[in-house]
Design an enzyme around this catalytic site. Structure first.
Site, PDB file in Angstrom:
ATOM      1  N   HIS A   1      32.935 -10.193   4.536  1.00  0.00           N
ATOM      2  CA  HIS A   1      33.622  -9.554   3.410  1.00  0.00           C
ATOM      3  C   HIS A   1      32.922  -8.259   3.031  1.00  0.00           C
ATOM      4  CE1 HIS A   1      31.169 -10.380  -0.313  1.00  0.00           C
ATOM      5  NE2 HIS A   1      30.761 -11.464   0.325  1.00  0.00           N
TER       6      HIS A   1
ATOM      7  N   ASP B   1      24.930  -8.730  -0.447  1.00  0.00           N
ATOM      8  CA  ASP B   1      26.139  -9.558  -0.571  1.00  0.00           C
ATOM      9  C   ASP B   1      27.353  -8.670  -0.839  1.00  0.00           C
ATOM     10  OD1 ASP B   1      27.927 -11.607  -0.961  1.00  0.00           O
ATOM     11  OD2 ASP B   1      27.236 -12.080  -2.981  1.00  0.00           O
TER      12      ASP B   1
ATOM     13  N   ASP C   1      27.698 -13.686   6.012  1.00  0.00           N
ATOM     14  CA  ASP C   1      27.625 -13.395   4.582  1.00  0.00           C
ATOM     15  C   ASP C   1      26.168 -13.452   4.152  1.00  0.00           C
ATOM     16  OD1 ASP C   1      28.038 -13.121   1.869  1.00  0.00           O
ATOM     17  OD2 ASP C   1      29.761 -14.463   1.825  1.00  0.00           O
TER      18      ASP C   1
ATOM     19  N   GLU D   1      36.824 -11.069  -1.562  1.00  0.00           N
ATOM     20  CA  GLU D   1      36.164 -12.364  -1.344  1.00  0.00           C
ATOM     21  C   GLU D   1      35.533 -12.858  -2.626  1.00  0.00           C
ATOM     22  OE1 GLU D   1      32.620 -14.971  -0.159  1.00  0.00           O
ATOM     23  OE2 GLU D   1      32.802 -13.237  -1.490  1.00  0.00           O
TER      24      GLU D   1
END
Length: 303
Positions: A123, A135, A198, A169
């Site tokens: 993502h 992240d 991820d 996401e």
């Protein structure tokens, strides 16, 4: 990584798994071609510039790259330009969430068996509270660097290679779920396995968390990842499916694997900036992805 509501699922998965230290040989008996081209090595200079670019995008767009923002749109445009220049067939797959338009970015490498798709994704969005460089700029950069290695090497895979960068996401796996929902039953069957990444560059990483999709009987990819790490004396944990975009594929019956380096100290905060990524961990993650993708791309399962 998805919203805070999903973090307990990932934490529970990690607490309930055992440490894997022994080498697990990758499955070879169920493949047609034994010839595997040598995977290229990866340097920090091939992956960290993408993270620096995502940081600059966040800096000039209010400090984030969240769904529905200019920061996310510029992130997509950055990745798409790099893929277009490298010879990928790219397309934007639009969706709407919470009244805001977004896009998934999907890129296909020409060639390979279209009935056997090896799909790799991460993502690209952040939360509104920060730039989301670990992240999940780290996973997005690892996937992009891998795709560019495919192009640079002129790889001629047996399977068809598809790469994806998911939107929204963080609000709840929205982009990947929309993508999978719109696939026909035949298109879903053509995807042999989906690999998800991820948080690939967490600082103080002691082991890589490898996804085990026992529900769908996926063994080829996870054994390949575990073997790659074990050959380098890098420990791994086994985790189940959940907490990121591979869950969308699992819900649709598509096998998945991949890995994470675990939840970072600055998850979903303004401090998830470039300093929150360890360059050597990011390089190792990218090289692991390249190595396993080269192996899986060289074979197709027997019918």
């Amino acid at each position: 990584m998805t919203s805070r509501r999903s973090l307990p699922r990932l934490a529970a998965a990690v607490l309930g798994v055992s440490l894997t230290l022994s080498a697990v040989p990758a499955a070879t008996a169920d493949t047609r071609s034994p010839t595997v081209p040598t995977a290229p090595t990866v340097s920090e200079q091939q992956v960290m510039p993408h993270l620096r670019a995502l940081q600059r995008i966040a800096d000039r767009n209010g400090g984030n790259r969240a769904h529905g923002t200019k920061g996310y749109a510029e992130s997509v445009a950055y990745v798409k330009r790099a893929l277009d220049r490298a010879g990928f067939r790219t397309k934007l797959v639009p969706f709407t969430h919470d009244g805001a338009a977004g896009n998934n970015l999907v890129a296909d490498w020409p060639g390979g068996d279209p009935d056997h798709v090896l799909m790799t994704g991460a993502h690209l969005d952040s939360v509104k509270e920060g730039p989301g460089i670990n992240d999940n700029g780290s996973g997005s950069a690892a996937v992009l660097a891998t795709a560019l290695q495919v192009a640079r090497s002129g790889l001629k895979p047996e399977r068809h290679l598809r790469f994806a960068w998911w939107g929204a996401e963080e609000p709840g796996l929205i982009g990947s779920a929309e993508y999978v929902r719109k696939l026909s039953a035949a298109e879903r069957r053509r995807i042999d396995v989906y690999l998800n990444f991820d948080q690939a560059g967490s600082r103080n990483t002691r082991q890589w968390l490898v996804i085990h999709d026992d529900e769908h009987g996926e063994t080829e990819a996870r054994q390949a990842f575990e073997a790659w790490f074990a050959e380098r004396s890098i420990p791994t944990f086994d985790i189940g499916v959940g907490g990121s975009d591979h869950e969308s594929f699992g819900n649709a019956g598509i096998p998945s694997s991949g890995f994470s380096t675990g939840i970072s100290d600055c998850i979903h905060e303004a401090c998830d900036d470039l300093s929150n990524v360890d360059p050597e961990t990011e390089r190792t993650s990218t090289e692991a992805l390249v190595g396993v993708l080269w192996k899986l791309a060289a074979t197709t399962p027997r019918h």
